[in-house]
Structures are given as structure tokens and as C-alpha cells.
Design an enzyme around this catalytic site. Structure first.
Site, PDB file in Angstrom:
ATOM      1  N   GLY A  41      53.827  39.309  36.553  1.00 15.81           N
ATOM      2  CA  GLY A  41      52.715  39.650  37.445  1.00 15.81           C
ATOM      3  C   GLY A  41      53.231  40.130  38.791  1.00 15.81           C
ATOM      4  CD  GLU A  51      36.819  39.461  48.092  1.00 16.21           C
ATOM      5  OE1 GLU A  51      37.601  38.495  48.023  1.00 16.21           O
ATOM      6  OE2 GLU A  51      36.957  40.491  47.421  1.00 16.21           O
ATOM      7  CB  THR A  75      57.133  31.233  24.588  1.00 17.48           C
ATOM      8  OG1 THR A  75      56.091  32.100  24.169  1.00 17.48           O
ATOM      9  CG2 THR A  75      56.531  30.055  25.332  1.00 17.48           C
ATOM     10  CG  HIS A 119      35.563  33.565  40.507  1.00 15.49           C
ATOM     11  ND1 HIS A 119      34.309  34.127  40.478  1.00 15.49           N
ATOM     12  CD2 HIS A 119      36.290  34.307  41.379  1.00 15.49           C
ATOM     13  CE1 HIS A 119      34.293  35.169  41.295  1.00 15.49           C
ATOM     14  NE2 HIS A 119      35.479  35.295  41.855  1.00 15.49           N
ATOM     15  NE  ARG A 128      36.526  33.103  45.154  1.00 11.24           N
ATOM     16  CZ  ARG A 128      37.581  33.838  44.951  1.00 11.24           C
ATOM     17  NH1 ARG A 128      38.643  33.313  44.390  1.00 11.24           N
ATOM     18  NH2 ARG A 128      37.594  35.091  45.289  1.00 11.24           N
ATOM     19  CG  HIS A 188      39.530  32.429  39.751  1.00 10.52           C
ATOM     20  ND1 HIS A 188      39.645  33.581  39.012  1.00 10.52           N
ATOM     21  CD2 HIS A 188      39.694  32.805  41.053  1.00 10.52           C
ATOM     22  CE1 HIS A 188      39.873  34.604  39.826  1.00 10.52           C
ATOM     23  NE2 HIS A 188      39.929  34.161  41.061  1.00 10.52           N
ATOM     24  CD  GLU A 237      46.822  30.822  39.363  1.00  9.20           C
ATOM     25  OE1 GLU A 237      46.827  32.042  39.046  1.00  9.20           O
ATOM     26  OE2 GLU A 237      45.976  30.021  38.944  1.00  9.20           O
ATOM     27  NE  ARG A 264      43.389  32.077  45.141  1.00  8.02           N
ATOM     28  CZ  ARG A 264      42.626  33.131  44.923  1.00  8.02           C
ATOM     29  NH1 ARG A 264      42.389  34.021  45.880  1.00  8.02           N
ATOM     30  NH2 ARG A 264      42.074  33.329  43.736  1.00  8.02           N
ATOM     31  CB  SER A 271      45.948  34.757  44.932  1.00 10.59           C
ATOM     32  OG  SER A 271      45.064  35.747  44.517  1.00 10.59           O
TER      33      SER A 271
HETATM   34  C1  SIN Z   1      37.364  38.061  43.009  1.00 13.38           C
HETATM   35  O1  SIN Z   1      37.452  39.277  42.989  1.00 13.38           O
HETATM   36  O2  SIN Z   1      36.317  37.485  43.208  1.00 13.38           O
HETATM   37  C2  SIN Z   1      38.602  37.268  42.743  1.00 13.38           C
HETATM   38  C3  SIN Z   1      39.638  37.561  43.720  1.00 13.38           C
HETATM   39  C4  SIN Z   1      40.308  36.313  44.169  1.00 13.38           C
HETATM   40  O3  SIN Z   1      40.363  35.362  43.408  1.00 13.38           O
HETATM   41  O4  SIN Z   1      40.736  36.255  45.328  1.00 13.38           O
END
Ligand code: SIN
Length: 516
Positions: A13, A112, A151, A226, A272, A329, A353, A364, A369
Site C-alpha cells: 500500500g 470532512e 503470505t 466508518h 466518526r 474501517h 495502519e 482517527r 491516514s
Molecule cells: C472516507 O473517504 O470517508 C474515508 C477516508 C478516511 O478514512 O480518512
């Protein structure tokens, strides 16, 4: 430059790719992955938070991060995150990274949940993660060796130094590989839950790998759910980004009544954990919850990924309502690292993560992230680049003297593990259910030397062990804070001074008791 020195990165990632990009000109870099799709970055719709607006300051971003994290964050790590993060993003902008812009060519800066200022940059609308990965992979392709369909089953540790990995491929072939440095960037644990925004292959194994290597873990009880996964016919089809609420969408019942009205001053853009708990409560009371997106102009253009998900789920966007439910999430806790990303095991780093840098606290802040991955990825790369040359590993290359056990051990099915994690370790928790879950996990063969487990069972073993580590942490925190909500301890304890120092001591003691 010393290409004689080898770095193994487990994962593919954003954090893994940042380290690879920074190191591939200096070292031999090997990325080991379960599969090229096996990461959450590619699913990251929401953007990257950074101070970019004239009226914003790093201090505001810092304070928002601490407030969302219920002040359990590591303040020095947060400062590093917001200050260096904003410089790195400016570098990306100068290097023509394709952040979204308006018709005048100005950056589009979104807002956000729990952010006091506009500071979220996106790319491709809701394809930020995918575009970041493309950008990074372009720079590392040809300079990094990818080993896919593997793995990692064990970190090889000698005298508290991590010197390599054992892995198994999809045909059951087991091999070992040695390195000067090993970077754990395996992602979180969403795949341990029945309902998740994560790629299903991300199941917390990194936590258990590090635990068995002797690293310290912390704050595993803090798992963010989430609020809005697209939910249709009893299934989740993926994430509906918080950016959609940032554009004005509201959570409603079928009759149009607003779910978040009078629940928090920030209403639909509350932190959140608050939004998720309200949706979950509403759903448990028997009501379906929808995201009313009817007021968003050009929805399909702004959110192509979500539009696609709606098509897959047969959700008619012309009606302006997307059915949603919360799901696992992001894990805020993980393998404890210092500001350089070093774990307590020499030559072992943790990143993204799977790591606990302390930046997120108990919850968070949205879009922090990707920023964490970028900033701490650079920290790790700089530390590895600057570490003194080690010749010893070369002698170990190719050494495969492991004796593998063939005696099968008793483990749960993944399906049952996920079901029970959702039920007992989900958005609402309480002592009785957590203890029941722990007892159930302990009815399997968990506490035994890792070498005595057949390699073919090690992945499921690590997943079960990760669940046990999370449940144990959730039992130990007898309060509700941020994403960890307990019915039997509904309020926060005071006394967060020196939280980090005390918490690490406590965790170490717990691990000694449990023999980790
Ligand atoms: C989102 O787009 O809601 C998730 C992005 C995040 O977890 O910061």
C-alpha cells in the site's frame, strides 16, 4: 549506495510504496505481498488532509487531530505529522501530482468530519488512493522486486534482531528470505470483521507477527467504524466517502427525518465514532438509514467510484438516496514505534495502519491516514538509509534450516471469527460479551510456540491471535473513549497526563503476564 544491503517490505500500500520509493536507489528492495490488490490504499476514496488554505495553520490541524483522538494522541507524533506532512504535500504539488483543481486551475480543498478548516485534497474525485499508488508505483517499477501471492507466516528473530521472514505461497510452498531491515506495512484488521470497508485479505496478521517477534503493541481496542458503507440486501458493497457529507449530504430515515439532528454540534460531520454509534442505534431500533445526496450537483462526476458501487448494488442514484450502515474501517492502535518508525525489535520497523505511532489517539481524524503513511514512510526510509552497513546478513542468505511441524492445531473458521468479532467487538461493546469472546478464542490452540504450528495454518493462527490481542485490549480499557465504546463503562476516565508513558508500561506488563 549499497545495493548489497537488502530491505524486505511486507505490504504494497501507500506506506510500503513510500519506503520503497525512497530506498530503491540505495538498497535492494523486496516487496512481499499477498496479491497486488491486497491493500486498502487502492480503496481510499477520501483524500489527504493537509494545511494548504491561507486561513489555516498547522496548529489548527494539530488541535483537530487531538480533539478527534480524545487527547490520547502522542502530541510529538502529531506535530511531526501535520508539519512535515504539509511540506511533503507541497513537494508533490510542485512535482505535478494530479490533485483535483477547478476550471481556473486552483486546488479544490474539501472539508470532512471534525475538521475546523477546509484542508482535504483529492485526486480523480474519489480515487485518491488509487492515483497515489499509481504515482508511487511508476517511480519504483523496475527498481524493486515484487514477490506476490505470498503470505508472511513468521518474522525470523535472532537475539532480538529481525533478520528475515518465513513465507508460504498459494501452492503451499514455504520459503525463507533474509534481510538487513524488515518493514512491516501489512495494514490493519478490518477483514477480521464481517462488515468492513477493507480489502478482505487485511486481517491483522501483522499484529500477531510482531507480537511473536517480541514487539510491544498498544491501543488495539481503538477500532474506527466508518459510518457509511453502502449497504444493500444484507451486504456491503464498499465505502461511501465522508467527502459526500462534506459536500452537504445528510443522513436520513426513509421518511426524511434527519439522523444526526441535535445529536452533535457538527451534526452529519461529527466525529466518526459519534456518527457511527447513532446510525447503529437507529438501525438496531429497526430503521434503515440513507445518505440523502440529492443536493449534490454532478454527483457522478465528483464520485465516480461510489457511482460505480451504486450500479453494482442496483441502487438508483436518481432517487438521491444511498442505503448505508457502519463497518470496521481503521485500527488506531498497533505495533508501537518511535518517531522513526522503529519497533522495539532491532531492524524491524512498522508503518501505516499496522503501526502505533500515536498520531490517531482514540479516533482517527478523517484523511489523516494517507498523510501518516507518507510522513512516517519517509521517517523509516531516512532511518534505514542512515543506518550503519551490516555485512552479516549476506552469510544467512538462502539459509533454510527450519523444521516445520505437521501436527494440525485447532482453530476457528474465518467465517465464525468474523461474525463473532462483529457481534462482540463491534461499535457497542460490554464486559460480558468481550469476556465470552476471549473465552471462545482461548478454546483454540492459541498460546503455543509459533514454530510448532504447521505453516499452512499460520495465517489463520495469526488472524485468530490478532482477534485475541484486540479483545484482550478491549477488556483492559474499562472506560468509553473515542472509537472504544462500552455499555458497562459509558464515560471517559480523567487523568490522561503522561498517557503514553503509562500506557506503554501497562501494556508491557500485560504482555509479560500473557507470555508474549
Ligand atoms: C472516507 O473517504 O470517508 C474515508 C477516508 C478516511 O478514512 O480518512
Amino acid at each position: 549506495m549499497n545495493k548489497e544491503e537488502r530491505v524486505i517490505i511486507i505490504g504494497n500500500g501507500i506506506s510500503a510504496s513510500v519506503v520503497a520509493m525512497e530506498l530503491c536507489k540505495h538498497k535492494e528492495v523486496i516487496m512481499i505481498t499477498k496479491g497486488l490488490e491486497s491493500n486498502n490504499t487502492v480503496r481510499a476514496q477520501g483524500g489527504i488532509a493537509t494545511v494548504i488554505n491561507e486561513n489555516d495553520q498547522w496548529q489548527y490541524h494539530y488541535e483537530d487531530t487531538l480533539r478527534a483522538g480524545y487527547h490520547t494522541n502522542h502530541s510529538e507524533a502529531v506535530k511531526l505529522l501535520v508539519r512535515k506532512g504539509s511540506n511533503y504535500i507541497k513537494d508533490w504539488i510542485n512535482n505535478d501530482f494530479p490533485f483535483d483543481r477547478n476550471h481556473k486551475g486552483e486546488l479544490l480543498i474539501g472539508k470532512e468530519g471534525a475538521h475546523t478548516h477546509h484542508r482535504i485534497l483529492h485526486a480523480g474525485g474519489d480515487k485518491t488512493g488509487e492515483i497515489i499508488l499509481l504515482f508511487l508505483h511508476k517511480q519504483i517499477l523496475g527498481n524493486v522486486r515484487f514477490i506476490s501471492n505470498q503470505t508472511v507466516t513468521q518474522l525470523i528473530v535472532e537475539n532480538r534482531k529481525c533478520i528475515g521472514v518465513e513465507m508460504i505461497d498459494h501452492t503451499g510452498h514455504v520459503s525463507t528470505m533474509y534481510a538487513d531491515d524488515v518493514v512491516l506495512a501489512t495494514g490493519g484488521c478490518g477483514g477480521l470483521f464481517e462488515v468492513t470497508s477493507n480489502h478482505p485479505s487485511i486481517m491483522g496478521e501483522g499484529l500477531s507477527l510482531a507480537y511473536h517477534a517480541g514487539a510491544t503493541l498498544s491501543d488495539l481496542e481503538f477500532i474506527q467504524f466508518h459510518p457509511t458503507l453502502l449497504w444493500e440486501n444484507g451486504y456491503t458493497f464498499g465505502l461511501v466517502s465522508e467527502a459526500v457529507r462534506g459536500e452537504g449530504a445528510q443522513l436520513v430515515l426513509g421518511n426524511g427525518e434527519r439522523v444526526m439532528k441535535d445529536k452533535h454540534v457538527l451534526e452529519d460531520l461529527a466525529p466518526r465514532d459519534v456518527v457511527s454509534r447513532n446510525i447503529e442505534k437507529t438501525r438496531r431500533a429497526g430503521y434503515d438509514v440513507f445518505l440523502d445526496v440529492s443536493m449534490i450537483k454532478d454527483f457522478q462526476k465528483k464520485f465516480p467510484t461510489i457511482t460505480n458501487l451504486c450500479e453494482k448494488a442496483n441502487v438508483d442514484l436518481t432517487k438521491g438516496l444511498i442505503p448505508v450502515a457502519p463497518g470496521a474501517h481503521f485500527i488506531m492502535g498497533g505495533v508501537v514505534t518511535d518517531l522513526q518508525g522503529r519497533t522495539e525489535v532491532d531492524q524491524l520497523y512498522a508503518l501505516g495502519e499496522v503501526a502505533y505511532t500515536g498520531v490517531h489517539g482514540a479516533n482517527r481524524l478523517a484523511s489523516n491516514s494517507l498523510l501518516e503513511a507518507l510522513v512516517f514512510g519517509k521517517q523509516v526510509a531516512i532511518t534505514i538509509k542512515d543506518s550503519p552497513s551490516r555485512k552479516k546478513r549476506n552469510n544467512q542468505r538462502g539459509q533454510t534450516n527450519f523444521i516445520h511441524s505437521t501436527k494440525q492445531i485447532n482453530l476457528p473458521s474465518l467465517q465464525m471469527l468474523r461474525k463473532k468479532m462483529n457481534k462482540y467487538v463491534g461499535i457497542y461493546r460490554e464486559g460480558f460479551g468481550l469476556s465470552k469472546m476471549k473465552q471462545w478464542l482461548e478454546s483454540f490452540s492459541l498460546h503455543q510456540p509459533i514454530d510448532s504450528i504447521p505453516p499452512s495454518q499460520k495465517a489463520l493462527y495469526h488472524q485468530t491471535m490478532a482477534a485475541w490481542l484486540i479483545v484482550t485490549s478491549a477488556i483492559a480499557r474499562t472506560e468509553s473513549r473515542g472509537a472504544h465504546y462500552r455499555h458497562d463503562y459509558p464515560t471517559c476516565k480523567e487523568g490522561l497526563q503522561d498517557y503514553h508513558i503509562n500506557r506503554r508500561k501497562q501494556i508491557r506488563e500485560q504482555q509479560m503476564i500473557s507470555g508474549g
